[in-house]
Design a protein around this motif. Sequence first.
Motif, PDB file in Angstrom:
ATOM      1  N   UNK A   1       8.430  60.319  61.865  1.00  0.00           N
ATOM      2  CA  UNK A   1       9.628  59.510  61.626  1.00  0.00           C
ATOM      3  C   UNK A   1      10.781  60.365  61.118  1.00  0.00           C
ATOM      4  N   UNK A   2      10.475  61.366  60.317  1.00  0.00           N
ATOM      5  CA  UNK A   2      11.524  62.246  59.795  1.00  0.00           C
ATOM      6  C   UNK A   2      12.207  63.011  60.917  1.00  0.00           C
ATOM      7  N   UNK A   3      11.409  63.642  61.776  1.00  0.00           N
ATOM      8  CA  UNK A   3      11.981  64.405  62.883  1.00  0.00           C
ATOM      9  C   UNK A   3      12.671  63.470  63.875  1.00  0.00           C
ATOM     10  N   UNK A   4      12.105  62.288  64.097  1.00  0.00           N
ATOM     11  CA  UNK A   4      12.737  61.329  65.006  1.00  0.00           C
ATOM     12  C   UNK A   4      14.108  60.913  64.484  1.00  0.00           C
ATOM     13  N   UNK A   5      14.215  60.727  63.174  1.00  0.00           N
ATOM     14  CA  UNK A   5      15.510  60.364  62.595  1.00  0.00           C
ATOM     15  C   UNK A   5      16.500  61.507  62.722  1.00  0.00           C
TER      16      UNK A   5
ATOM     17  N   UNK B   1      25.368  51.258  65.220  1.00  0.00           N
ATOM     18  CA  UNK B   1      23.961  51.188  65.645  1.00  0.00           C
ATOM     19  C   UNK B   1      23.056  52.186  64.938  1.00  0.00           C
ATOM     20  N   UNK B   2      23.473  53.434  64.828  1.00  0.00           N
ATOM     21  CA  UNK B   2      22.621  54.431  64.183  1.00  0.00           C
ATOM     22  C   UNK B   2      22.566  54.206  62.679  1.00  0.00           C
ATOM     23  N   UNK B   3      23.611  53.606  62.096  1.00  0.00           N
ATOM     24  CA  UNK B   3      23.596  53.275  60.674  1.00  0.00           C
ATOM     25  C   UNK B   3      22.569  52.196  60.391  1.00  0.00           C
ATOM     26  N   UNK B   4      22.423  51.233  61.292  1.00  0.00           N
ATOM     27  CA  UNK B   4      21.461  50.152  61.104  1.00  0.00           C
ATOM     28  C   UNK B   4      20.024  50.634  61.254  1.00  0.00           C
TER      29      UNK B   4
ATOM     30  N   UNK C   1      18.837  53.601  60.285  1.00  0.00           N
ATOM     31  CA  UNK C   1      18.418  54.470  59.183  1.00  0.00           C
ATOM     32  C   UNK C   1      17.584  53.768  58.118  1.00  0.00           C
ATOM     33  N   UNK C   2      17.952  52.555  57.628  1.00  0.00           N
ATOM     34  CA  UNK C   2      17.146  51.944  56.551  1.00  0.00           C
ATOM     35  C   UNK C   2      15.687  51.722  56.918  1.00  0.00           C
ATOM     36  N   UNK C   3      15.402  51.499  58.204  1.00  0.00           N
ATOM     37  CA  UNK C   3      14.019  51.261  58.609  1.00  0.00           C
ATOM     38  C   UNK C   3      13.173  52.530  58.571  1.00  0.00           C
ATOM     39  N   UNK C   4      13.821  53.687  58.649  1.00  0.00           N
ATOM     40  CA  UNK C   4      13.100  54.966  58.645  1.00  0.00           C
ATOM     41  C   UNK C   4      13.253  55.720  57.332  1.00  0.00           C
ATOM     42  N   UNK C   5      13.965  55.143  56.378  1.00  0.00           N
ATOM     43  CA  UNK C   5      14.297  55.882  55.157  1.00  0.00           C
ATOM     44  C   UNK C   5      13.057  56.267  54.364  1.00  0.00           C
ATOM     45  N   UNK C   6      12.109  55.326  54.221  1.00  0.00           N
ATOM     46  CA  UNK C   6      10.933  55.654  53.406  1.00  0.00           C
ATOM     47  C   UNK C   6      10.112  56.771  54.038  1.00  0.00           C
ATOM     48  N   UNK C   7      10.003  56.772  55.384  1.00  0.00           N
ATOM     49  CA  UNK C   7       9.321  57.875  56.049  1.00  0.00           C
ATOM     50  C   UNK C   7      10.120  59.159  55.934  1.00  0.00           C
ATOM     51  N   UNK C   8      11.441  59.034  55.996  1.00  0.00           N
ATOM     52  CA  UNK C   8      12.314  60.199  55.917  1.00  0.00           C
ATOM     53  C   UNK C   8      12.146  60.926  54.583  1.00  0.00           C
TER      54      UNK C   8
END
Length: 296
Positions: A199-203, A273-276, A278-285
């Motif tokens: 998820x980190x690399x995907x973000x 779109x990309x701002x929305x 980010x919150x879904x991947x933040x914990x993995x990030x």
Amino acid sequence: MFSLKRKTMGEATFDIVNNMIMLCICFITLYPIWYVLVNAFNNGSDAMSGGIYWWPRVFSLENFKAVFVTPGIMQAMWITVAKTVVGTAAHVFFTAMVAYALSRKNLIGGKLYILMGTVTLFFSGGLIPTFLLMRDLHLLENFLVYIIPFMFSFFDLIIFMTFFRDIPEGLEEAARIDGANDWSIFLRIVLPVSMPVLATIALFHGVFQWNDYFTGMIYINNPDLQPIQTYLYRVVAQSSSNQMMVAVQGSSVTKSVTSQSIKLATMVVTTLPIVFVYPFLQRYFVKGMMIGSIKG
């Protein structure tokens, strides 16, 4: 009972000054975004008189209607979504595959490959040799120019390797006893337990793919293959905003929009779109970054 340590005058002063500095930095960082958002939702003709800083003075959605009736913008948005999804998936899978191989101690020549990759972190061929390479690979005016050159990143490989080396070797040994080969171990064991780093690399790469305008500007001349960020670049930096105004005047959108208001609305459309996501991947990030920094 717990005793609370009282701060000295110097510590208290430092905390106050530090918080004030951080608040100023946050304001300087966020206010330009807020300013663009406010003016994008304001009537374009009214915004020309200035004085709009915190809230829309005359709320209007005409700017966004003008953006979406402009010929070519939906095609550019589709290209951006497609290259972001396909490019991110290809990048994550291919980089993770190479990183898994290099993280194995029994790989012949592994240290040499890592040394060769490290050189690329500091030196590159430059723009002209890269352009000639893309031409010889027949990637000019080709959608794959957004995908193939960005399938691998040695910096991301280092993060992957750090994580993979921390996976217990017992998992792989048990799988090999059950008859699993390297592909089965990678696909069924390594990837499922590597969600934080994936998820980190995907973000990381997803944000890059979404914001990348340079590739479309250099390698693509066909408007049907250009992403939304290249489209936005041409709106902001060139005379495309005047062309958009001509298209808008021929539509049902009112004359309350201006070239400047269309630019601001286009910025919002391309950014949200990309701002929305980010919150879904933040914990993995956050977890993935901790793995890459502390355990590395």
